[in-house]
Design a protein around this motif. Structure first.
Motif, PDB file in Angstrom:
ATOM      1  N   GLY A  49       0.820  -1.213   0.000  1.00 16.62           N
ATOM      2  CA  GLY A  49       0.000   0.000   0.000  1.00 16.62           C
ATOM      3  C   GLY A  49       0.850   1.257   0.000  1.00 16.62           C
ATOM      4  N   ALA A  50       1.923   1.241   0.778  1.00 18.21           N
ATOM      5  CA  ALA A  50       2.819   2.394   0.827  1.00 18.21           C
ATOM      6  C   ALA A  50       3.492   2.623  -0.518  1.00 18.21           C
ATOM      7  N   MET A  51       3.892   1.551  -1.186  1.00 16.96           N
ATOM      8  CA  MET A  51       4.527   1.682  -2.507  1.00 16.96           C
ATOM      9  C   MET A  51       3.544   2.235  -3.531  1.00 16.96           C
ATOM     10  N   LEU A  52       2.314   1.741  -3.526  1.00 17.34           N
ATOM     11  CA  LEU A  52       1.316   2.226  -4.470  1.00 17.34           C
ATOM     12  C   LEU A  52       0.981   3.693  -4.204  1.00 17.34           C
ATOM     13  N   PHE A  53       0.848   4.076  -2.946  1.00 19.37           N
ATOM     14  CA  PHE A  53       0.578   5.466  -2.609  1.00 19.37           C
ATOM     15  C   PHE A  53       1.716   6.361  -3.047  1.00 19.37           C
ATOM     16  N   SER A  54       2.939   5.926  -2.809  1.00 18.29           N
ATOM     17  CA  SER A  54       4.112   6.700  -3.199  1.00 18.29           C
ATOM     18  C   SER A  54       4.170   6.886  -4.712  1.00 18.29           C
ATOM     19  N   LYS A  55       3.865   5.835  -5.453  1.00 14.78           N
ATOM     20  CA  LYS A  55       3.874   5.914  -6.917  1.00 14.78           C
ATOM     21  C   LYS A  55       2.812   6.896  -7.403  1.00 14.78           C
ATOM     22  N   ASP A  56       1.603   6.806  -6.838  1.00 12.27           N
ATOM     23  CA  ASP A  56       0.531   7.713  -7.240  1.00 12.27           C
ATOM     24  C   ASP A  56       0.850   9.157  -6.882  1.00 12.27           C
ATOM     25  N   ALA A  57       1.382   9.385  -5.700  1.00 12.68           N
ATOM     26  CA  ALA A  57       1.738  10.745  -5.286  1.00 12.68           C
ATOM     27  C   ALA A  57       2.807  11.323  -6.197  1.00 12.68           C
TER      28      ALA A  57
END
Length: 90
Positions: free
Chosen positions: A6-14
């Motif tokens: 989840g943290a990786m996906l959020f970081s990518k989207d941000a």
């Protein structure tokens, strides 16, 4: 595992939705401070009629303002604009 994913996906989207567009806008402003007559591409809505994201609209606004500066001040005024922008408008 789920938290890390989840943290990786959020970081990518941000990064894609916020940081990259802001970096492009800052780059445009820096380029205009060096050459006020520089033209930028204005992105229109997609063919499917979807609305633009706010960051894209801000980028388009910066590009249009730069175009207005170039038209309004012309060749002679571009040197004055460049000098003022380099000094920070002082």
């Amino acid at each position: 595992f789920v938290l890390g994913l989840g943290a990786m996906l959020f970081s990518k989207d941000a990064n894609t939705l916020v940081l990259k567009p802001i970096e492009r806008m800052v780059k445009k402003v820096r380029e205009v401070s060096e050459n006020p007559l520089k033209r930028f591409e204005v992105f229109e809505d997609d063919d499917d009629g979807s609305t633009q994201m706010e960051t894209r609209m801000l980028e388009n606004s910066i590009a249009k303002i730069c175009g207005l500066l170039a038209v309004g001040f012309g060749e002679a005024g571009s040197e004055v604009i460049a000098e003022n922008m380099k000094r920070g408008g002082e």
